[in-house]
Design an enzyme around this catalytic site. Structure first.
Site, short mmCIF file in Angstrom:
data_model
loop_
_atom_site.label_atom_id
_atom_site.label_comp_id
_atom_site.label_asym_id
_atom_site.label_seq_id
_atom_site.Cartn_x
_atom_site.Cartn_y
_atom_site.Cartn_z
N CYS A 1 13.40 90.83 103.73
CA CYS A 1 12.86 90.21 104.94
C CYS A 1 12.19 88.90 104.54
O CYS A 1 11.73 88.74 103.42
CB CYS A 1 11.84 91.12 105.59
N GLY A 2 12.12 88.00 105.48
CA GLY A 2 11.57 86.71 105.12
C GLY A 2 10.62 86.15 106.14
O GLY A 2 10.17 86.84 107.04
#
Length: 59
Positions: A17-18
């Site tokens: 995830c970013g």
């Protein structure tokens, strides 16, 4: 002419995830910057934990 390194390098890519960040490198305000930031928010919807009905979240 001096060499300026790019802001992006593929060597930092990894699967996780970013976050999203949108800036104008010259610090100019624009509606385009806000529009781009809102598109990131739409793409990162999965970042917030949600209830079973998908109506409330922790983010």
């Amino acid at each position: 002419m001096s060499y300026v390194s790019p802001l992006y390098s593929s060597r930092f890519e990894h699967d996780a995830c970013g976050i999203g960040a949108v800036v104008d490198i010259r610090g100019q305000k624009s509606h385009g910057t806000v529009d781009s930031a809102l598109k990131i928010v739409e793409k990162l919807e999965h970042r917030a934990g949600k209830d079973a009905a998908g109506e409330t979240g922790d983010g």
